[in-house]
Write a protein that holds these residues in place. Sequence first.
Motif, PDB file in Angstrom:
ATOM      1  N   ILE A   3     -10.629 -21.836   1.729  1.00 10.13           N
ATOM      2  CA  ILE A   3     -10.012 -20.596   2.117  1.00 10.13           C
ATOM      3  C   ILE A   3      -9.006 -20.915   3.199  1.00 10.13           C
ATOM      4  CG2 ILE A   3     -10.402 -18.287   3.209  1.00 10.13           C
ATOM      5  CD1 ILE A   3     -13.286 -18.543   2.374  1.00 10.13           C
ATOM      6  N   VAL A   4      -7.767 -20.340   2.967  1.00  6.80           N
ATOM      7  CA  VAL A   4      -6.822 -20.640   4.002  1.00  6.80           C
ATOM      8  C   VAL A   4      -6.613 -19.542   5.050  1.00  6.80           C
ATOM      9  CG1 VAL A   4      -5.460 -21.913   2.061  1.00  6.80           C
ATOM     10  CG2 VAL A   4      -4.724 -19.540   2.334  1.00  6.80           C
ATOM     11  N   ALA A   5      -5.840 -19.416   6.055  1.00  9.41           N
ATOM     12  CA  ALA A   5      -5.624 -18.493   6.950  1.00  9.41           C
ATOM     13  C   ALA A   5      -5.060 -17.488   6.327  1.00  9.41           C
ATOM     14  CB  ALA A   5      -4.857 -18.944   8.124  1.00  9.41           C
ATOM     15  N   PHE A   6      -5.330 -16.242   6.567  1.00  9.64           N
ATOM     16  CA  PHE A   6      -4.730 -14.970   5.718  1.00  9.64           C
ATOM     17  C   PHE A   6      -3.178 -14.859   6.133  1.00  9.64           C
ATOM     18  CE2 PHE A   6      -3.861 -10.659   4.744  1.00  9.64           C
ATOM     19  CZ  PHE A   6      -4.540 -10.386   3.593  1.00  9.64           C
ATOM     20  N   ASP A   7      -2.658 -15.363   7.158  1.00 10.23           N
ATOM     21  CA  ASP A   7      -1.339 -15.439   7.732  1.00 10.23           C
ATOM     22  C   ASP A   7      -0.575 -16.580   6.979  1.00 10.23           C
ATOM     23  OD1 ASP A   7      -1.674 -12.966   9.240  1.00 10.23           O
ATOM     24  OD2 ASP A   7      -1.519 -14.089  11.144  1.00 10.23           O
ATOM     25  N   ALA A   8      -1.227 -17.427   6.382  1.00  9.46           N
ATOM     26  CA  ALA A   8      -0.795 -18.716   5.377  1.00  9.46           C
ATOM     27  C   ALA A   8      -0.269 -17.951   4.044  1.00  9.46           C
ATOM     28  CB  ALA A   8      -1.350 -19.663   5.466  1.00  9.46           C
ATOM     29  N   LEU A   9      -0.623 -16.862   3.772  1.00  6.57           N
ATOM     30  CA  LEU A   9      -0.292 -16.677   2.340  1.00  6.57           C
ATOM     31  C   LEU A   9       1.067 -15.997   2.350  1.00  6.57           C
ATOM     32  CD1 LEU A   9      -3.573 -14.247   1.289  1.00  6.57           C
ATOM     33  CD2 LEU A   9      -2.865 -16.640   0.629  1.00  6.57           C
TER      34      LEU A   9
END
Length: 140
Positions: A3-9
């Motif tokens: 899972i990536v950081a939400f802000d990285a999307l």
Amino acid sequence: MPIVAFDALPPEARLWIFAAERPLEPRERDRLLAAVDEFLESWSAHGYPLTVARDWRYDQFLLIGVDETAAGASGCSIDAMVHRLQSLEHSLGVQLLDHGPVLFRQNGRIARVPRPEFASLARSGAVTGDTIVFDNTLTR
């Protein structure tokens, strides 16, 4: 896929917003997020892992995003997510999937009312153009 950081999307990532009918207690929140993370870590579409992120806001809103540049969520993968959330609804005793009600800030808390009731509140002036309304129908 981790899972990536939400802000990285990226801004064009696909988004789902699930609003709990009430603020969750810390124990409920932790249980929900642990189950969602477990699901997201193995979420795939047609065998391709999805680049995903999730966020939790205001003790009531679950945001799930997918970066569709490498692989996009398919109908079956979306159904799997919805089924997992339905299972969590039952085990936690809280609605997450009902997008019908309107959620808005009122007296420092988040209120949740059926759309017809919200329309009546607007007509009566109890909610105005300055009222913060949460749009859980956003998809990007």
